[in-house]
Design an enzyme around this catalytic site. Structure first.
Site, PDB file in Angstrom:
ATOM      1  N   LYS A  40     -24.401 -44.055 -50.659  1.00 13.60           N
ATOM      2  CA  LYS A  40     -25.817 -44.111 -50.256  1.00 13.60           C
ATOM      3  C   LYS A  40     -26.566 -42.806 -50.548  1.00 13.60           C
ATOM      4  O   LYS A  40     -27.684 -42.818 -51.075  1.00 13.60           O
ATOM      5  CB  LYS A  40     -25.930 -44.480 -48.773  1.00 13.60           C
ATOM      6  CG  LYS A  40     -25.432 -45.891 -48.485  1.00 13.60           C
ATOM      7  CD  LYS A  40     -25.631 -46.284 -47.057  1.00 13.60           C
ATOM      8  CE  LYS A  40     -24.847 -47.559 -46.720  1.00 13.60           C
ATOM      9  NZ  LYS A  40     -25.193 -48.707 -47.564  1.00 13.60           N
ATOM     10  N   THR A 220     -37.021 -51.508 -42.804  1.00  8.56           N
ATOM     11  CA  THR A 220     -37.002 -52.284 -44.045  1.00  8.56           C
ATOM     12  C   THR A 220     -36.610 -53.722 -43.720  1.00  8.56           C
ATOM     13  O   THR A 220     -35.684 -53.971 -42.949  1.00  8.56           O
ATOM     14  CB  THR A 220     -36.045 -51.662 -45.081  1.00  8.56           C
ATOM     15  OG1 THR A 220     -34.732 -51.552 -44.515  1.00  8.56           O
ATOM     16  CG2 THR A 220     -36.507 -50.280 -45.499  1.00  8.56           C
ATOM     17  N   THR A 246     -27.281 -54.588 -54.153  1.00  5.42           N
ATOM     18  CA  THR A 246     -26.601 -53.335 -53.792  1.00  5.42           C
ATOM     19  C   THR A 246     -27.504 -52.140 -54.129  1.00  5.42           C
ATOM     20  O   THR A 246     -27.962 -52.015 -55.261  1.00  5.42           O
ATOM     21  CB  THR A 246     -25.279 -53.183 -54.580  1.00  5.42           C
ATOM     22  OG1 THR A 246     -24.572 -54.408 -54.546  1.00  5.42           O
ATOM     23  CG2 THR A 246     -24.429 -52.064 -53.999  1.00  5.42           C
ATOM     24  N   ASP A 250     -31.290 -47.978 -50.703  1.00  2.92           N
ATOM     25  CA  ASP A 250     -31.266 -46.605 -51.222  1.00  2.92           C
ATOM     26  C   ASP A 250     -32.445 -46.364 -52.159  1.00  2.92           C
ATOM     27  O   ASP A 250     -33.046 -45.281 -52.149  1.00  2.92           O
ATOM     28  CB  ASP A 250     -29.948 -46.337 -51.955  1.00  2.92           C
ATOM     29  CG  ASP A 250     -28.750 -46.546 -51.054  1.00  2.92           C
ATOM     30  OD1 ASP A 250     -28.893 -46.339 -49.827  1.00  2.92           O
ATOM     31  OD2 ASP A 250     -27.684 -46.925 -51.558  1.00  2.92           O
TER      32      ASP A 250
HETATM   33  O1  RIB Z   1     -26.188 -48.762 -50.244  1.00  2.00           O
HETATM   34  C1  RIB Z   1     -25.317 -49.184 -51.260  1.00  2.00           C
HETATM   35  C2  RIB Z   1     -24.135 -48.289 -51.325  1.00  2.00           C
HETATM   36  O2  RIB Z   1     -23.403 -48.417 -50.125  1.00  2.00           O
HETATM   37  C3  RIB Z   1     -23.173 -48.628 -52.426  1.00  2.00           C
HETATM   38  O3  RIB Z   1     -23.455 -47.943 -53.613  1.00  2.00           O
HETATM   39  C4  RIB Z   1     -21.827 -48.293 -51.821  1.00  2.00           C
HETATM   40  O4  RIB Z   1     -21.247 -47.188 -52.434  1.00  2.00           O
HETATM   41  C5  RIB Z   1     -22.078 -48.019 -50.343  1.00  2.00           C
HETATM   42  O5  RIB Z   1     -22.017 -46.690 -50.055  1.00  2.00           O
END
Ligand code: RIB
Length: 301
Positions: A40, A220, A246, A250
């Site tokens: 993250k 969010t 995924t 972030d």
């Molecule tokens: O937020 C996504 C991330 O969470 C992924 O990239 C994984 O590595 C986890 O840390």
């Protein structure tokens, strides 16, 4: 343009795309596999850098191939690493299941050397944090380290962002150090017990989080967008079909931090962050899916 200092974790994401999760004891044939940079903190640093910020990344790594992957990523993104390498540990990895039809994910992360980040590591980077306009962290490394980083930033008048992921209950002393706390719906529930489903319940959660000491909650809400206390629901920005979610959170956090460091208003920064997240979900991988600033500006017209 102010700097963004990020405390967080880098891991190698080992992503398996399959029709469903296996049940215990079962072996399942997947559709594909990919290894990409993740974690993250590192993902957020990459998102902020691609949005134009100058970014410092504070973490621990092992001395192995995954560490080399991290340094190569940060060099390509223009991120300045502040890293302790531990010869007796390893750089972390994450097992990522991606639902082939929805792009949604389920993750197990082993942070490796980053699980040993200490308050002293933050103390050693006091000057880095003090020179930033925004300090941002998450919960994949130890809590006391995150808290010390937030304290250094708060004492120096640096804007603090805590992305409380993975979900956890947090002491009020930590929440009180945060200018912005950015949970998703699940994390909001862990923090304050409120089930967020719409704008009204998001405001209820914001009020509860403010009672716990958070200056300005920012929740969010996936496809609905993001709820900024004092502003309301900022709608999500759609950029195409969802390939993989995924790293979407972030992308949002990195985009938000970058825009705050640029001096934008919180409301405008949230609007931009929604576009960063909207673009990221149209691409595979976490760090590789972070868009460039030009793409975000083009999407928003
Ligand atoms: O937020 C996504 C991330 O969470 C992924 O990239 C994984 O590595 C986890 O840390």
């Amino acid at each position: 343009m102010g700097r963004v200092a990020v405390l967080g974790v880098f891991v190698a994401d080992l992503a398996f795309r399959a029709d469903r999760m296996p049940v215990m004891g079962e072996t399942l044939l997947g559709r594909s596999f990919a290894m990409n940079p993740g974690g993250k903190g590192s993902n957020q640093a990459v998102a902020a850098a691609r949005m134009g910020a100058e970014v410092d990344m504070i973490t621990r790594l092992g001395q192995d191939d995954f560490a080399q992957m991290a340094f190569a990523l940060w060099q390509e993104a223009g991120i300045t690493p502040h890293v302790t390498q531990d010869p007796d540990s390893y750089t972390g990895a994450a097992h990522i299941f991606i639902d082939a039809s929805s792009g949604d994910n389920a993750i197990i992360i082993a942070p490796g050397a980053a699980a040993e980040i200490t308050p002293e590591d933050l103390e050693n980077n006091r000057a880095v944090i003090k020179s930033a306009r925004v300090f941002m962290t998450q919960l994949e490394q130890p809590l006391d380290a995150a808290m010390h980083g937030l304290q250094i930033a708060r004492d120096a008048g640096v804007t603090t962002i805590l992305n409380p992921a993975p979900a956890a209950e947090l002491p009020w002393e930590m929440l009180a150090l945060c200018d912005y706390v950015t949970p998703n719906e699940t994390e909001t529930h862990s923090l304050c017990g409120v089930e967020v489903t719409d704008a009204a319940s998001a405001q209820t959660a914001c009020d509860a989080l403010k009672n716990l000491g958070v200056a300005r909650p920012l929740i969010t809400m996936g496809a609905q967008g993001a709820y900024l206390d004092g502003v309301g629901l900022v709608p999500a920005v759609t950029a195409g079909d969802v390939v993989e979610t995924t790293g979407a959170g972030d992308a949002f956090n990195g985009g938000f931090a970058s825009c705050l460091a640029r001096g934008m208003s919180p409301e405008e920064a949230v609007r931009m962050a929604c576009a960063v997240a909207g673009l990221s979900v149209t691409r595979a991988g976490a760090a590789p899916s972070m868009p460039m600033r030009d793409e975000v500006l083009a999407l928003l017209g």
